[in-house]
Design a protein around this motif. Sequence first.
Motif, PDB file in Angstrom:
ATOM      1  N   GLY A   1      69.970 -68.777  31.642  1.00  0.00           N
ATOM      2  CA  GLY A   1      71.233 -68.312  32.200  1.00  0.00           C
ATOM      3  C   GLY A   1      71.749 -67.021  31.569  1.00  0.00           C
ATOM      4  N   ILE A   2      70.995 -66.471  30.625  1.00  0.00           N
ATOM      5  CA  ILE A   2      71.559 -65.330  29.900  1.00  0.00           C
ATOM      6  C   ILE A   2      70.498 -64.296  29.509  1.00  0.00           C
ATOM      7  N   MET A   3      69.247 -64.617  29.847  1.00  0.00           N
ATOM      8  CA  MET A   3      68.130 -63.756  29.445  1.00  0.00           C
ATOM      9  C   MET A   3      68.302 -62.323  29.952  1.00  0.00           C
ATOM     10  N   GLY A   4      68.204 -61.390  29.056  1.00  0.00           N
ATOM     11  CA  GLY A   4      68.319 -59.986  29.443  1.00  0.00           C
ATOM     12  C   GLY A   4      69.757 -59.523  29.574  1.00  0.00           C
ATOM     13  N   ILE A   5      70.688 -60.444  29.476  1.00  0.00           N
ATOM     14  CA  ILE A   5      72.107 -60.089  29.603  1.00  0.00           C
ATOM     15  C   ILE A   5      72.761 -60.065  28.225  1.00  0.00           C
ATOM     16  N   ALA A   6      72.446 -61.057  27.426  1.00  0.00           N
ATOM     17  CA  ALA A   6      72.892 -61.045  26.031  1.00  0.00           C
ATOM     18  C   ALA A   6      71.823 -61.758  25.206  1.00  0.00           C
ATOM     19  N   ARG A   7      71.684 -61.360  23.943  1.00  0.00           N
ATOM     20  CA  ARG A   7      70.627 -61.922  23.114  1.00  0.00           C
ATOM     21  C   ARG A   7      71.216 -62.739  21.971  1.00  0.00           C
TER      22      ARG A   7
ATOM     23  N   LEU B   1      84.146 -80.915  39.003  1.00  0.00           N
ATOM     24  CA  LEU B   1      83.910 -80.163  37.779  1.00  0.00           C
ATOM     25  C   LEU B   1      84.817 -80.743  36.701  1.00  0.00           C
ATOM     26  N   THR B   2      84.339 -80.750  35.498  1.00  0.00           N
ATOM     27  CA  THR B   2      85.207 -81.159  34.404  1.00  0.00           C
ATOM     28  C   THR B   2      85.469 -79.906  33.568  1.00  0.00           C
ATOM     29  N   HIS B   3      86.312 -80.045  32.584  1.00  0.00           N
ATOM     30  CA  HIS B   3      86.636 -78.902  31.736  1.00  0.00           C
ATOM     31  C   HIS B   3      87.119 -77.753  32.610  1.00  0.00           C
ATOM     32  N   SER B   4      86.773 -76.558  32.295  1.00  0.00           N
ATOM     33  CA  SER B   4      87.303 -75.458  33.090  1.00  0.00           C
ATOM     34  C   SER B   4      86.789 -75.518  34.525  1.00  0.00           C
ATOM     35  N   LYS B   5      87.749 -75.534  35.491  1.00  0.00           N
ATOM     36  CA  LYS B   5      87.319 -75.626  36.885  1.00  0.00           C
ATOM     37  C   LYS B   5      87.086 -74.252  37.504  1.00  0.00           C
ATOM     38  N   THR B   6      87.532 -73.227  36.835  1.00  0.00           N
ATOM     39  CA  THR B   6      87.458 -71.908  37.452  1.00  0.00           C
ATOM     40  C   THR B   6      86.398 -71.007  36.826  1.00  0.00           C
ATOM     41  N   LYS B   7      86.042 -71.299  35.602  1.00  0.00           N
ATOM     42  CA  LYS B   7      85.070 -70.406  34.944  1.00  0.00           C
ATOM     43  C   LYS B   7      83.727 -70.489  35.655  1.00  0.00           C
ATOM     44  N   PRO B   8      83.089 -69.334  35.828  1.00  0.00           N
ATOM     45  CA  PRO B   8      81.762 -69.393  36.450  1.00  0.00           C
ATOM     46  C   PRO B   8      80.787 -70.175  35.580  1.00  0.00           C
ATOM     47  N   ARG B   9      79.958 -70.965  36.217  1.00  0.00           N
ATOM     48  CA  ARG B   9      78.907 -71.671  35.496  1.00  0.00           C
ATOM     49  C   ARG B   9      77.734 -70.718  35.288  1.00  0.00           C
ATOM     50  N   LYS B  10      76.887 -71.077  34.369  1.00  0.00           N
ATOM     51  CA  LYS B  10      75.722 -70.205  34.153  1.00  0.00           C
ATOM     52  C   LYS B  10      74.463 -70.839  34.754  1.00  0.00           C
ATOM     53  N   HIS B  11      73.576 -71.319  33.921  1.00  0.00           N
ATOM     54  CA  HIS B  11      72.290 -71.812  34.438  1.00  0.00           C
ATOM     55  C   HIS B  11      72.429 -73.157  35.142  1.00  0.00           C
ATOM     56  N   GLU B  12      73.507 -73.911  34.812  1.00  0.00           N
ATOM     57  CA  GLU B  12      73.615 -75.253  35.380  1.00  0.00           C
ATOM     58  C   GLU B  12      75.078 -75.633  35.534  1.00  0.00           C
ATOM     59  N   VAL B  13      75.288 -76.733  36.252  1.00  0.00           N
ATOM     60  CA  VAL B  13      76.641 -77.247  36.411  1.00  0.00           C
ATOM     61  C   VAL B  13      76.608 -78.760  36.217  1.00  0.00           C
ATOM     62  N   VAL B  14      77.672 -79.263  35.590  1.00  0.00           N
ATOM     63  CA  VAL B  14      77.776 -80.709  35.393  1.00  0.00           C
ATOM     64  C   VAL B  14      78.924 -81.229  36.253  1.00  0.00           C
ATOM     65  N   LEU B  15      78.593 -82.237  37.057  1.00  0.00           N
ATOM     66  CA  LEU B  15      79.603 -82.836  37.929  1.00  0.00           C
ATOM     67  C   LEU B  15      79.859 -84.248  37.460  1.00  0.00           C
ATOM     68  N   SER B  16      81.086 -84.693  37.639  1.00  0.00           N
ATOM     69  CA  SER B  16      81.410 -86.066  37.271  1.00  0.00           C
ATOM     70  C   SER B  16      81.669 -86.890  38.522  1.00  0.00           C
ATOM     71  N   ALA B  17      80.981 -88.034  38.599  1.00  0.00           N
ATOM     72  CA  ALA B  17      81.190 -88.945  39.734  1.00  0.00           C
ATOM     73  C   ALA B  17      82.169 -90.056  39.352  1.00  0.00           C
ATOM     74  N   LYS B  18      83.029 -89.740  38.394  1.00  0.00           N
ATOM     75  CA  LYS B  18      83.986 -90.728  37.883  1.00  0.00           C
ATOM     76  C   LYS B  18      84.848 -91.318  38.999  1.00  0.00           C
ATOM     77  N   LYS B  19      85.379 -90.441  39.847  1.00  0.00           N
ATOM     78  CA  LYS B  19      86.270 -90.919  40.916  1.00  0.00           C
ATOM     79  C   LYS B  19      85.507 -91.749  41.941  1.00  0.00           C
ATOM     80  N   LEU B  20      84.288 -91.384  42.160  1.00  0.00           N
ATOM     81  CA  LEU B  20      83.449 -92.126  43.097  1.00  0.00           C
ATOM     82  C   LEU B  20      83.271 -93.553  42.600  1.00  0.00           C
ATOM     83  N   LYS B  21      83.068 -93.652  41.318  1.00  0.00           N
ATOM     84  CA  LYS B  21      82.869 -94.964  40.725  1.00  0.00           C
ATOM     85  C   LYS B  21      84.157 -95.788  40.822  1.00  0.00           C
TER      86      LYS B  21
END
Lengths: 465, 512
Positions: free
Chosen positions: B257-263, B383-403
């Motif tokens: 998610g960051i290769m070549g952009i920052a080291r 989305l948990t935590h920041s809902k507006t910040k762009p994600r990088k290589h991956e995104v984590v979703l919570s199915a808490k409400k579904l449960k």
Amino acid sequence: MEIPWAKNSDEAVKRRIMEEVGIASIEELFQDVPAEIRLKRTLRVGLSEDGEGVSEYELLRLAKRVRESISNPRIPPFAGIEHCYHVVPSVIKELIYRGELYTAYTPYAFEINQGLLQALFEYQSLIAELYGVEVVNASMYDGSTALAEAVRMAIRVTKRSKVLVSEGLSPLKLRVLETWLYGLGIKIERVGLDERGATSVEEAVKLVDRDTAALVVETPNVYGVIEHGVKALADACHEKGALLVVFANPLLLGIVKPPGELGADIVVGEGQPLGLGLFYGGATLGILGTRRDLKLVRQLPGRLVGMTLTEDGVDVSYALVLQTREQHIRRERATSNITTNSALMAIAAAMYLSLIGGEGLKRLALSIASRTLYLKTRLSDLDGVEVLYRNSPSFLKVATRVKGMSVENVIRRARERGILCGSNLSRYGYGDNVMVMCVTEAHSRSDIDELVKVLGEVLSHVEAS
Amino acid sequence: MWRQAKWVEKPIIAYPSASRSGFRVPFENDFTEYERQVVEMLKELGMEREELGIPNISELEVVRHYVRLSHMSYGIDVGPTPLGSCTMKYNPKVCNEFLKEAGVEDVHPEELEEYIQPLLEMLYRLERWLAEITGMDRCCLQVPAGAAGELAGALMIRKYFDDLGEARDEMLVPDSAHGTNPASAAMAGFKVVNIPTNDRGTVDLDALKAVLSNRVAGMMLTNPNTLGLFEDEILDIAKELHSVGALLYYDGANLNGIMGIARPGDMGFDIVHLNLHKTFAAPHGGGGPGGAAICAKGKLVEYLPRPLLDFDGRRYFWNYSGSRSIGMMRVYYGNVPALLRTFAYIAMLGGKGLRKVAEIAVLNTNYLVKKLEKVGLADYLELTHSKTKPRKHEVVLSAKKLKKAFGVTADDVAKCLEDQGLHPPITYFPLIVEEALMIELTETEPIEYIDRYVEALRRCIDLAKRDPTAMRKMPRNTSVGRVDVVRANHPKHLVLSHKFEGFAELLNKFRD
Ligand SMILES: Cc1ncc(COP(=O)(O)O)c(C=O)c1O
């Protein structure tokens, strides 16, 4: 498309996606990266200065150039402290490139990856059968790391801090073991060899005590000697509550009683002889197994595949089991940090064993042992080398003491004549000017004759033609 | 509708055996006269093997068996495998061809260096490239996988402080960290101290400051982190750690998610591992083998495992010197096929291409997030935590409400995706997200496949609302239905090989 295998790198597709995301520039996605660490230039990597990549064809041209300028020995190499040259059946070369298998991840999603799980279960079973234990994990990185993990496991099981290592264990594996035990306050002591070149039972009996976690032996050992006192060593360990760890070559077990049957608590091996090729040293396969004793199994690192039924009870199925031992659940209390392992190599090894069968493996092992004996016999007639442990049963490897010339020189000069004749064991502080040679199913009688002839020439200072 | 193949294949160890194997031992007849002597010697010592229960079967049976097993398997060549953290990208086929064409299969690891200079040159160039990509000084290619790199790194940190005579026994690890981080630290003898994640989804800097002392040896961190978020206070984190003399370790698993952009080197990291099977072009092999590198900066280079590959202006050679080195992580030099595939991959992309990889990977993640929102799934897969910040290589979703609303778990969603011919995401990781579904598409997933994935998720959520019971019976279209994991793990039913009693019982099933 800028990246031929990534459609979304296409300018138009990318624009469409950016529009959907609601950004005008990709930069917007990296706003949170502080300006002072943003790389303001192109990475200086790849084959051209301008940061562009090369085509598939250019790449293959380069590979071809490499192959053509690598100079291979004219007959299969005889070197091999760890890995020896073995034959790779065509079936394996083709089948390990099945896309469904080699491009898969660890089969965490059981139902969609039953094939992969079954293949790993088969590996566990075939190796369990071969090593005479009930439990084998779904692979470690390689033999050396499997051994280090086996010893760590023994330390956890016994809660003791002394490890005895036979002088027959190869120097490279010893180095790896020392590295993996660094900082744990573990004392490593060596157990010497008897006059036949096998681990001295007498010495082991003296050294194994109530602080000893494990005794480690390798068979055939680094001098090629088949450890023939495994049972006695196991008894010596068990008397004091220590564990016996046996690192065994899988091919040897075609003719020799398996370590599990002789009382080894943990069995270890390097799977490379099982049709995995050399590839300049890796990737190979670490074999690790143990007795069916929950005290041991709970401390076993790595993945385990279990055979079971579906929830409706209809179908036989497979799943990863006893995962609470592993890092993703147990974290700092896990048995190991391993996750990526050597699954594909384990499957290749399962294919290999299925292909040659029990009877084939017996013949193969017998034939390798016979070649080893043949090489010993031939070398005994040669001036300038003394065959070590001449009358001991040996397998795969022959150790010699070279006289009148350094082993390093012998190897270099034989290589000039197109033969990679052996390994310099003394370079690692083992013995005085000792060279180890490895003979496998790849070597014909005339190959071995040629080796002996070249060694004779080198040792009598005949100039290379 | 998709249906996976379902072959009835007995475990190969239970195949009916012929009397002899068809395997031909090369040059077998050259040595028969020595066989008797060998057998006699083994007999005399009581070492001869009696039983070996591996069946003798024909080549055709072996081929069919494993081809059929492959039909019941699923990799990136079959369809999307968006396992978060694992970076399951497509690896161009030419990398396989490259490996064959370069002819390394037969090269012995103890071959003399002067005969294989072109091979060493490739590995040397690769080492330089990896150092450049990470912003480190040197890399060691020996470590077989990321976790082994972590252990090497943790040991380096340990030895570094031992040499300084400082007793530092604590390793800091964020609570969002991958399990290998704490496990590796513990293997090197450290006490693991967990650092909480703040509401913004990044390391809680105050909490970090609060635990800093001269007992702290270092911190293991990945950036972007396992929530797919960039640790934007990384410079402060590095400063704080360095101010108490501690070191910063970079887990390279998320570099895509960051290769070549920052080291990492420019972010203040001292040691870095790379997972070549994630970021570059080494396939995952159904779990391995992978490939890795462990890289270091400045005074820590001395501590890297040995040998390192050096060039003296004339020739390439393995350099074993380095009295402070932690030693050897495994025998020989590394997983060479993975290393050469990585060489090929970087050569084909160049510096510009590598940056593009990261850009498209991140774009794809954010496209997925946007799509989920658009089709109205964001409520149940949130989305948990920041809902507006762009994600990088991956995104984590919570199915808490579904449960909560329907009793449907992240695991049920995973099975529902399986039923539609899609590989599910990683579930239940990171541990700080309830009912987590962690999705990483990488740069290689085409837009249409992402759309279809979202559509499949929508179907799952619809079904969860309509008929949660049906959902818990999934999957049905895979080769087998839901595996009974309770039974599989039960001590009474545990079958880890053919040597367990339960095996024979299960074999009976193949009679029906
Ligand atoms: C964040 C993270 N760290 C470390 C690892 C361990 O790497 P490897 O599987 O190469 O050992 C992984 C992957 O499994 C990972 O996702």
